[in-house]
Structure formats: structure tokens, C-alpha cells
Design a protein around this motif. Structure first.
Motif, PDB file in Angstrom:
ATOM      1  N   LEU A   1       0.840   0.500  -8.325  1.00 44.52           N
ATOM      2  CA  LEU A   1       1.424  -0.377  -7.315  1.00 44.52           C
ATOM      3  C   LEU A   1       0.533  -1.607  -7.176  1.00 44.52           C
ATOM      4  N   CYS A   2       1.127  -2.766  -6.903  1.00 44.92           N
ATOM      5  CA  CYS A   2       0.328  -3.973  -6.717  1.00 44.92           C
ATOM      6  C   CYS A   2      -0.636  -3.760  -5.546  1.00 44.92           C
TER       7      CYS A   2
ATOM      8  N   CYS B   1       0.715  -3.719  -1.917  1.00 41.82           N
ATOM      9  CA  CYS B   1       2.149  -3.393  -1.867  1.00 41.82           C
ATOM     10  C   CYS B   1       2.458  -2.781  -0.498  1.00 41.82           C
ATOM     11  N   PRO B   2       3.502  -3.259   0.167  1.00 45.27           N
ATOM     12  CA  PRO B   2       3.734  -2.788   1.542  1.00 45.27           C
ATOM     13  C   PRO B   2       3.952  -1.282   1.639  1.00 45.27           C
TER      14      PRO B   2
ATOM     15  N   CYS C   1       9.388   0.889  -9.060  1.00 48.51           N
ATOM     16  CA  CYS C   1       7.987   0.689  -8.687  1.00 48.51           C
ATOM     17  C   CYS C   1       7.377   1.969  -8.140  1.00 48.51           C
ATOM     18  N   TYR C   2       8.167   2.688  -7.352  1.00 46.03           N
ATOM     19  CA  TYR C   2       7.573   3.801  -6.619  1.00 46.03           C
ATOM     20  C   TYR C   2       7.324   5.025  -7.487  1.00 46.03           C
TER      21      TYR C   2
ATOM     22  N   ASN D   1      12.172  -2.502  -0.328  1.00 47.05           N
ATOM     23  CA  ASN D   1      11.333  -3.688  -0.550  1.00 47.05           C
ATOM     24  C   ASN D   1      12.162  -4.950  -0.715  1.00 47.05           C
TER      25      ASN D   1
ATOM     26  N   ALA E   1      12.490  -4.466  -7.767  1.00 45.94           N
ATOM     27  CA  ALA E   1      11.232  -5.099  -8.162  1.00 45.94           C
ATOM     28  C   ALA E   1      10.827  -4.783  -9.600  1.00 45.94           C
TER      29      ALA E   1
ATOM     30  N   MET F   1      12.938  -8.367  -9.977  1.00 44.39           N
ATOM     31  CA  MET F   1      13.478  -8.977  -8.743  1.00 44.39           C
ATOM     32  C   MET F   1      14.969  -9.327  -8.841  1.00 44.39           C
TER      33      MET F   1
ATOM     34  N   CYS G   1       8.773  -6.726  -0.863  1.00 43.25           N
ATOM     35  CA  CYS G   1       7.914  -6.789  -2.051  1.00 43.25           C
ATOM     36  C   CYS G   1       7.110  -8.090  -2.009  1.00 43.25           C
ATOM     37  N   LEU G   2       5.834  -7.998  -2.323  1.00 45.06           N
ATOM     38  CA  LEU G   2       4.986  -9.190  -2.232  1.00 45.06           C
ATOM     39  C   LEU G   2       5.451 -10.298  -3.178  1.00 45.06           C
ATOM     40  N   ILE G   3       5.858  -9.895  -4.372  1.00 44.78           N
ATOM     41  CA  ILE G   3       6.252 -10.904  -5.365  1.00 44.78           C
ATOM     42  C   ILE G   3       7.582 -11.542  -4.961  1.00 44.78           C
TER      43      ILE G   3
HETATM   44  S1  SF4 Z   1       6.289  -5.321  -7.448  1.00 46.01           S
HETATM   45 FE1  SF4 Z   1       6.554  -5.414  -5.235  1.00 46.01          FE
HETATM   46  S2  SF4 Z   1       7.385  -3.426  -4.649  1.00 46.01           S
HETATM   47 FE2  SF4 Z   1       6.538  -3.231  -6.716  1.00 46.01          FE
HETATM   48  S3  SF4 Z   1       4.451  -2.507  -6.426  1.00 46.01           S
HETATM   49 FE3  SF4 Z   1       4.348  -4.736  -6.498  1.00 46.01          FE
HETATM   50  S4  SF4 Z   1       4.514  -5.399  -4.362  1.00 46.01           S
HETATM   51 FE4  SF4 Z   1       5.156  -3.276  -4.443  1.00 46.01          FE
END
Ligand code: SF4
Length: 561
Positions: free
Chosen positions: A352-353, A356-357, A378-379, A452, A456, A460, A527-529
Motif C-alpha cells: 500500500l502507498c 494510504c487512507p 490495492c487492498y 477510496n 486505484a 484510477m 485514494c491519495l493519487i
Molecule cells: S493507490 Fe491509492 S488506494 Fe491504492 S494503496 Fe495507494 S493510496 Fe491506497
């Protein structure tokens, strides 16, 4: 006239547009995603991300029956989802051309399995073309539409990761820009229930038509322009070469690199196989090699016809080929090593980034001792350190349903300690049906949607929960509260919490774990991105406001105002 470098995916989009495609739909999945993204916004074509691959194919069949050339894209495992309409679309036929891209993933660069979808072409009795570079990807897309209309059948176009993502030259356009040729059929649906309504009585007749079509396709394969023999210069017409190679797709490029003078039968139409052409080629070489990634599809067919060849003895059926692997298998000198990079690149583990929230959810699930039934996206990375917080992952949407299965048989001490975790896009794809199954069957379960605001993992893309559709135009987004209400999930078993509110997440998990019945926890954190992208188009504040409102109206325990 300009030459251009295009990726295989961009070339498929270009070929489809040049061929007059009217509709493009699909579900994002690496390595296929960029095809529709390259097609979107081009004049004269409607594009959409569909809810899942089955839906995409059904939209595609409808559009084709109504007379519009249609491109449907998905990754290889997506064809599993679309298999139901696929097998019957083979019976109904298509009217206007229908091309289905299956983007296979040898080496599992970003997939949960390595299946070879040539097997689908055989099982569904649908022809399949497989290009070797970007120019062929462009050209074969057009050929696929023509084949589809000539034989009234869906046609598969098989891409692989290496082909989808690497760039090669395409032939220059006649003018400054590509030219679109309008598709030959006039739009309009012509009712024909015996062909399009697959009740058993009609389907039995169509079954015969499918076999008849396969016979005609087998004949056509012998002379199809996508198949060709390349004899070395100067080889007399009656000479027997020491060895020759039958290949297709990306491995063709490796064969040409390591054995440029070898006689090659390059298959572009990989189903059905041209029996006479193959036999003719085999008769003119002493040692016949078959160089094919993944399953021994061509090799098995050759051996069934009594044509001796070397395949799996020399080439593994696992993973992606390379020039070195092909050279070794053919007993050729190994290619010179490529220049070693000057820079030392730090190995980066997937994960995960940072920031990441949703990372806190995984930490909490592990701390609280939950068995975690995970899902795609992502998860899925929650399985890796530092979280180590995922115990199963099977396929898209399976987190909820697998949790239900496990809960049926676990001992008492594990009852109530299983949580299913799924992203928003995956929930819309096929998680909702799992939730419905739980409610319908009166089951227990704690289901956590990590929302998110986007899809992602694939780059996106919008989804039915993100409030946008392809091209970022606004769309209604599914309302979790109304969904829960429609499924008779009581208010006090639905909670929507802010992903950054760690104390409330912990409290919500504990609170909901202590209850029975179906419980839904939605954890909202952009998602941050995606957040960065929304900021650039000035939509970030709006999205945040919408999410804050969701949290306000359905906080933990349903004590909303
Ligand atoms: S791409 Fe977005 S949702 Fe996926 S791990 Fe990174 S911040 Fe989290």
C-alpha cells in the motif's frame, strides 16, 4: 508521413477506430486497461467502463446485434466472468463485428493466475487472432472485425502483457492522421427470434450452425492473411530444412531474434488451426519445434494429427518467455546480454502507498484477531508486511462469499471473527451479489468496504460508486444507505466512517463484531493519487464534502441525526 511508436494496447484502439467501431466497453484490468482509455473520446465511438466483464460483453452483443461494430476489452481472468454470455453469443452470432480482447498475463505480473485463454476460444468455438507487435495489433483488430462479420461470430483478439505494454513502430498513416472507414452495416435491429432467442428449441439448431461455421473457419484458416510461412532466402523449394519453428504472438519476435534464418510458420489466427498449412510446413523440416507460451495448445493438436514436434520437452509451460529461454530451447547461441544499467535501483516491495487512507483498517483487523477474507485490487496488498492481514483471496468479489463459506464450518471460537474486506470498485463488480446472498440466506457476517473513490489498482478508473463515468463526466453514485435499506440491513448494522478516524474504525469493528446478522462497515478515504488528480480538475473539495456527508448521516451504530 510519420512513423509512430505505439503500445500494443494503443494500436488495438487505433485499429478499432480505423475499422469504424461504434461501441467500446470493458472492465479495467491489467494489462488490458489502456485500450479503452486510448479509444475514449475519439469521434464516432461510445465508450464505457461497465460494471463487470459479463455486463460489458452483454452490452457488446446487444450493440453488435443492432448493427454497430463493437470492441469489448478485459484481462484474461475477466473472461471467466464473461464466460456465460460468451458461450451463447457464439450461438447467436453477432451481425456487426464483435471483437473481444483477452489480455493474458504470462508470468502473473499482476494477476492471481496464469490461464491461457486460447482454451476459451476452443471451448466456446470462437476464432482467435494473436498479434506479435503493435502494427499487427492494429491490423489484426481490423481483420478480427472482418472475420466476425464474414462468419457471424464473436472473435477473440489475444494480447499478452509484453505485447500490450511494449511499444513498436506502426506503419505511417496515408495522410497526417489516421483515416476511419465507416463500418459496412447500417445500424438497426432486425428481429430474428430463431437466431437471437436461445430457448432450447432454437439453440439446438444454432448448435449445428456453430459446427458448420467452425468447418468453414477451418478452411478459411488455411489461407488467412494472418498466417504465413517464412522460408529462409535461398532455400530450394524441394529442400528439407534442418529445423523449423511454429510459433505465434510475442514468442515469434524472440524466435526471429535468436534464429533469424530459421524457417518459421507464424500463426496469427491461432484458432482454428490450419491443418494443411501446418502439415505442409512440418513435411519440409527435419526437426519441428513449437514455441508457444503457457499451454501446449498447438503442440497437442499437432500430435493429435500425428505430426511429430518438440514442444514442452524444450520449453516450460510456466511463465513468460524471453529471447534467452527461446535460444536455450532451440539449442541456439544465447543472445548477448543487454547493457547493464548504470544506476543501482533499489528493490521496492509492492505494498500500500505510504499514507494510504485505508492502511489502518488492516492494522486493526490484525490487532483484533480477525480472519480476513480479502479481495482483488490495492487492498490485496494487505497480505504483505507490515500488515500481514489477509488470509484468503480467490477472485473478484469472493471475499464476502468465501467468508460466508468459512463461517459455516469454523469452530465456535472462530465464529464472528471473520471479516470480509473489499474495495469499492470490486464491491460494485461482484461484491454486491455476495452481500445479497448473505442477507437472503439469513447469514452472519462482517463486511467491510474500503471506499477510496476510484479503481486505484488499474490506474484510477471511475466505478458505479465514485460519482463519475468514463471521461470524468458526473454520474449518480450508488447510495450505500439505500442499498443497505433495500437489503433489509438494519440501521444499527450499517456504519460509515472516515478512514482517518482511527479510533472510530476500531470502535466500529468491535461494535459490529459483537452483533449478529449481516453488518456493513464502509470506510471512506480518497485514494491519495486520485486525490491529486481531483485537485488538478478542481473536484477534490466536492468529493470530500460528499464523503463527509455520508459519514455524518451514518456514523457508528446508526445514531444519525
Ligand atoms: S493507490 Fe491509492 S488506494 Fe491504492 S494503496 Fe495507494 S493510496 Fe491506497
Amino acid at each position: 508521413m510519420h512513423t509512430r511508436l505505439l503500445s500494443g494496447n494503443e494500436a488495438v484502439a487505433l485499429g478499432a477506430w480505423e475499422a469504424g467501431v461504434a461501441v467500446g466497453c470493458g472492465y479495467p484490468g491489467t494489462p488490458s486497461t489502456e485500450i479503452l482509455e486510448a479509444l475514449a473520446g475519439k469521434p464516432g465511438v461510445y465508450t464505457e467502463w461497465s460494471v463487470n466483464e459479463k455486463v460489458a460483453l452483454e452490452v457488446g452483443v446487444g450493440a453488435a446485434l443492432a448493427g454497430g461494430r463493437t470492441l469489448v476489452t478485459m484481462k484474461h481472468v475477466g473472461v471467466n466472468v464473461a464466460a456465460d454470455p460468451l458461450f451463447t453469443a457464439s450461438y447467436t452470432g453477432v451481425r456487426a463485428g464483435l471483437v473481444i480482447v483477452t489480455a493474458d498475463d504470462p508470468e502473473l505480473h499482476s494477476s492471481q493466475n496464469e490461464q491461457d485463454n486460447r482454451n476459451y476460444a476452443i471451448a466456446a468455438k470462437v476464432p482467435m487472432l494473436e498479434p506479435s507487435d503493435s502494427q499487427e495489433a492494429r491490423e489484426f483488430t481490423r481483420l478480427a472485425f472482418e472475420l466476425s462479420e464474414t462468419f457471424d461470430t464473436p472473435v477473440f483478439l489475444r494480447m499478452t502483457t509484453r505485447l500490450s505494454h511494449s511499444k513498436s513502430l506502426i506503419e505511417p498513416f496515408a495522410g497526417d492522421a489516421p483515416q476511419r472507414t465507416e463500418a459496412p452495416l447500417a445500424p438497426g435491429f432486425e428481429p430474428d427470434p430463431r437466431k437471437y432467442v436461445m430457448i432450447p428449441g432454437h439453440a439446438r439448431a444454432r448448435r449445428v450452425a456453430v459446427e458448420d461455421r467452425m468447418q468453414r473457419l477451418i478452411e478459411a484458416a488455411e489461407d488467412h492473411p494472418a498466417n504465413r510461412i517464412e522460408w529462409p532466402d535461398g532455400l530450394p523449394a524441394d529442400a528439407i530444412a534442418e529445423f523449423g519453428v511454429i510459433t505465434s504472438g510475442i514468442p515469434y519476435s524472440y524466435v526471429k531474434e535468436v534464429a533469424p534464418q530459421a524457417p518459421v510458420l507464424k500463426l496469427g489466427l491461432v484458432h482454428p488451426l490450419p491443418r494443411r498449412l501446418l502439415a505442409e510446413f512440418a513435411a519440409r523440416v527435419r526437426w519441428l519445434y513449437v514455441v508457444e507460451e503457457l499451454d501446449p495448445v498447438i503442440e497437442t493438436q499437432l500430435k493429435a494429427w500425428g505430426i511429430d514436434c518438440v514442444g514442452r520437452e524444450a520449453f516450460s509451460g510456466i511463465g513468460e518467455f524471453s529471447p534467452t529461454i527461446v535460444a536455450r530451447g532451440l539449442g541456439r547461441p544465447l543472445p548477448a546480454p543487454t547493457l547493464s544499467p548504470q544506476l543501482e535501483v533499489t528493490v521496492r516491495r509492492p505494498g500500500l502507498c505510504p499514507g494510504c487512507p485505508h492502511d489502518h483498517v488492516f492494522t486493526e483487523l490484525r490487532r483484533l484477531g480477525f480472519i480476513v477474507s480479502g479481495d482483488i485490487g490495492c487492498y490485496s496488498l494487505g497480505v504483505l508486511p507490515p500488515y500481514n492481514a489477509m488470509d484468503t483471496l480467490l477472485d473478484m468479489g469472493a471475499s464476502l462469499t468465501m467468508a460466508q463459506g468459512m463461517d459455516l464450518v469454523v469452530p465456535p471460537e472462530q465464529k464472528g471473527r471473520i471479516a470480509a474486506v473489499i474495495g469499492d470498485s470490486t464491491f460494485a463488480h461482484s461484491g454486491i451479489t455476495g452481500l445479497l446472498n448473505a442477507v437472503w440466506n439469513g447469514r452472519d457476517g462482517l463486511y467491510v468496504v474500503l471506499d477510496n473513490g476510484t479503481t486505484a489498482m488499474t490506474g484510477m478508473q471511475p466505478n458505479p460508486l465514485s460519482g463519475e463515468r468514463m471521461g470524468r463526466s458526473d454520474a449518480p453514485s450508488l447510495d450505500y444507505a439505500l442499498l443497505a435499506k433495500a437489503m433489509h440491513i438494519p440501521d444499527d448494522r450499517l456504519a460509515m466512517v472516515d478512514a482517518y478516524d482511527t479510533a472510530t474504525i476500531s470502535a466500529a469493528l468491535e461494535h459490529l463484531a459483537g452483533q449478529s446478522g449481516v453488518r456493513l462497515l464502509v470506510v471512506l478515504g480518497l485514494c491519495l493519487i486520485e486525490g491529486q488528480k481531483l485537485k488538478r480538475i478542481e473536484k477534490l473539495d466536492l468529493k470530500k464534502t460528499v464523503r463527509r456527508e455520508l459519514v455524518r448521516t451514518h456514523p457508528l451504530g446508526g445514531q444519525h441525526e
